[in-house]
Design an enzyme around this catalytic site. Structure first.
Site, PDB file in Angstrom:
ATOM      1  CG  ASN A   9      -6.801 -16.893 -16.519  1.00 45.17           C
ATOM      2  OD1 ASN A   9      -5.782 -16.682 -17.170  1.00 45.17           O
ATOM      3  ND2 ASN A   9      -7.467 -15.942 -15.874  1.00 45.17           N
ATOM      4  CD1 TRP A  10      -2.917 -22.302 -17.389  1.00 43.81           C
ATOM      5  CD2 TRP A  10      -1.212 -22.249 -18.828  1.00 43.81           C
ATOM      6  NE1 TRP A  10      -2.838 -23.540 -17.982  1.00 43.81           N
ATOM      7  CE2 TRP A  10      -1.792 -23.538 -18.874  1.00 43.81           C
ATOM      8  CE3 TRP A  10      -0.126 -21.990 -19.663  1.00 43.81           C
ATOM      9  CZ2 TRP A  10      -1.324 -24.554 -19.705  1.00 43.81           C
ATOM     10  CZ3 TRP A  10       0.344 -22.996 -20.500  1.00 43.81           C
ATOM     11  CH2 TRP A  10      -0.252 -24.268 -20.513  1.00 43.81           C
ATOM     12  CE  LYS A  11      -6.020 -15.722 -12.515  1.00 42.74           C
ATOM     13  NZ  LYS A  11      -6.551 -15.244 -11.241  1.00 42.74           N
ATOM     14  CG  HIS A  95      -9.654 -12.281 -15.363  1.00 42.55           C
ATOM     15  ND1 HIS A  95      -9.081 -11.735 -14.240  1.00 42.55           N
ATOM     16  CD2 HIS A  95      -9.884 -13.584 -15.081  1.00 42.55           C
ATOM     17  CE1 HIS A  95      -8.957 -12.685 -13.317  1.00 42.55           C
ATOM     18  NE2 HIS A  95      -9.435 -13.813 -13.811  1.00 42.55           N
ATOM     19  CD  GLU A  97      -6.263 -11.699 -11.938  1.00 39.25           C
ATOM     20  OE1 GLU A  97      -5.694 -12.147 -12.957  1.00 39.25           O
ATOM     21  OE2 GLU A  97      -6.572 -12.419 -10.966  1.00 39.25           O
ATOM     22  CD  GLU A 167     -12.905 -15.832 -12.989  1.00 38.27           C
ATOM     23  OE1 GLU A 167     -12.402 -16.954 -12.868  1.00 38.27           O
ATOM     24  OE2 GLU A 167     -12.250 -14.839 -13.339  1.00 38.27           O
ATOM     25  N   GLY A 173      -7.973 -16.147  -6.120  1.00 40.14           N
ATOM     26  CA  GLY A 173      -6.615 -16.234  -5.582  1.00 40.14           C
ATOM     27  C   GLY A 173      -6.541 -16.053  -4.077  1.00 40.14           C
ATOM     28  CB  SER A 212     -10.464 -20.173  -4.316  1.00 43.37           C
ATOM     29  OG  SER A 212      -9.712 -18.986  -4.116  1.00 43.37           O
ATOM     30  N   GLY A 233      -7.724 -20.691 -11.963  1.00 46.81           N
ATOM     31  CA  GLY A 233      -6.455 -19.976 -11.952  1.00 46.81           C
ATOM     32  C   GLY A 233      -5.343 -20.857 -11.401  1.00 46.81           C
ATOM     33  N   GLY A 234      -4.991 -20.649 -10.130  1.00 45.80           N
ATOM     34  CA  GLY A 234      -3.859 -21.333  -9.510  1.00 45.80           C
ATOM     35  C   GLY A 234      -3.824 -22.841  -9.731  1.00 45.80           C
TER      36      GLY A 234
HETATM   37  P1  13P Z   1      -7.910 -18.745  -8.755  1.00 43.23           P
HETATM   38  O1  13P Z   1      -8.456 -20.096  -9.190  1.00 43.23           O
HETATM   39  O2  13P Z   1      -6.425 -18.728  -8.615  1.00 43.23           O
HETATM   40  O3  13P Z   1      -8.654 -18.194  -7.590  1.00 43.23           O
HETATM   41  O4  13P Z   1      -8.204 -17.740  -9.999  1.00 43.23           O
HETATM   42  C1  13P Z   1      -9.472 -17.693 -10.535  1.00 43.23           C
HETATM   43  C2  13P Z   1      -9.437 -16.892 -11.773  1.00 43.23           C
HETATM   44  O5  13P Z   1      -9.246 -15.681 -11.734  1.00 43.23           O
HETATM   45  C3  13P Z   1      -9.590 -17.582 -13.063  1.00 43.23           C
HETATM   46  O6  13P Z   1      -9.765 -16.681 -14.099  1.00 43.23           O
END
Ligand code: 13P
Length: 250
Positions: A9-11, A95, A97, A167, A173, A212, A233-234
């Site tokens: 998930n590149w956000k 998600h 967020e 999640e 993050g 993470s 994510g990251g």
């Molecule tokens: P991180 O891997 O950056 O913690 O993000 C997880 C995430 O929200 C994937 O959707």
């Protein structure tokens, strides 16, 4: 046996150059990822580019969100049919967020889940508790409520054609990964809840862990009985890190 799925998930990250570089890094290394299913979810505007770059790859792609509506006066929205036009396999819905920053509630998320299915996309339904909710001991209630909204609207069979991503919000993050056992406990709870409604759905549905996940902890997480991969994510923004996680699922 459920296959392992690793989805990035590149956000809100990337540029024309970085997307090209990232995809070229991933495709260069994908041959070493065994039978792990892989997907990337770029920002909407890069989906056509990613679709072109991945035409000869086993890597699938999807969106990070989807409109609950099919068409009409809904400024700023992107429909399931549009995502289908560009070959998306997946659409992330709910998600944390979207839920916490943009106020998307359980019912709205359920309508997005329905919209994805209607367009022939596989929803990746995100569920998970906040730190306060975990500390209050209501993790299972929260996850249950989030699942119930979708089951009420779409029925239990629909869950069998989707992917669930657990999640925990406190792990996203933050560098604080849930321990493999903490994650497994919630995954087992989710699968058990589904099994109470339909055993075949519970056996079939892939439940990903997100929060993470890194190359260094992925293998340990993915060996847990009810963890079928990760939503990343990251670490999905670096081809080598992402491939290390994909290999951990092989
Ligand atoms: P991180 O891997 O950056 O913690 O993000 C997880 C995430 O929200 C994937 O959707």
């Amino acid at each position: 046996m459920r296959q392992t799925l690793v989805a990035g998930n590149w956000k809100l990250n990337g540029s024309l150059d970085s997307v090209k570089q990232l995809i070229s890094g991933i495709t260069a290394g994908e041959a070493d990822t065994g039978d792990t299913q892989i997907a990337v979810c770029p920002p909407f505007v890069y989906i056509p580019l990613v679709a072109n770059l991945l035409a000869d790859s086993k890597v699938a792609w999807g969106s990070q969100d989807i409109a609950d509506q099919e068409s009409g006066a809904f400024t700023g929205e992107i429909s399931g049919a549009m995502l289908n036009d560009f070959g998306c396999t997946y659409a992330i819905v709910g998600h944390s967020e979207r839920r916490s920053i943009y106020g998307e509630d359980d019912d709205f998320t359920a309508r997005k889940f329905a919209a994805a299915r209607k367009a022939g996309l596989t929803p990746i339904l995100c569920v998970g508790e906040s730190l306060e909710e975990r500390e209050q001991g209501i993790t299972e209630d929260v996850v249950s409520r989030q699942l119930d909204a979708v089951i009420k609207l779409e029925g239990i069979a629909a869950i069998g054609d989707s992917v669930i991503a657990y999640e925990p919000v406190w792990a996203i993050g933050t560098g604080k990964t849930a321990s493999p056992q903490q994650a497994q406990d919630v995954h087992a709870f989710i699968r058990g809840k589904l099994a109470g409604l339909d055993q075949s759905v519970a056996d079939k549905v892939q439940i990903l862990y997100g929060g993470s996940v890194k190359g260094a902890n992925a293998a340990e997480l993915f060996t847990m009985a009810d963890i079928d991969g990760g939503l990343i994510g990251g670490a999905a923004l670096d081809a080598d890190d992402f491939l290390t996680i994909c290999k951990a699922g092989a």
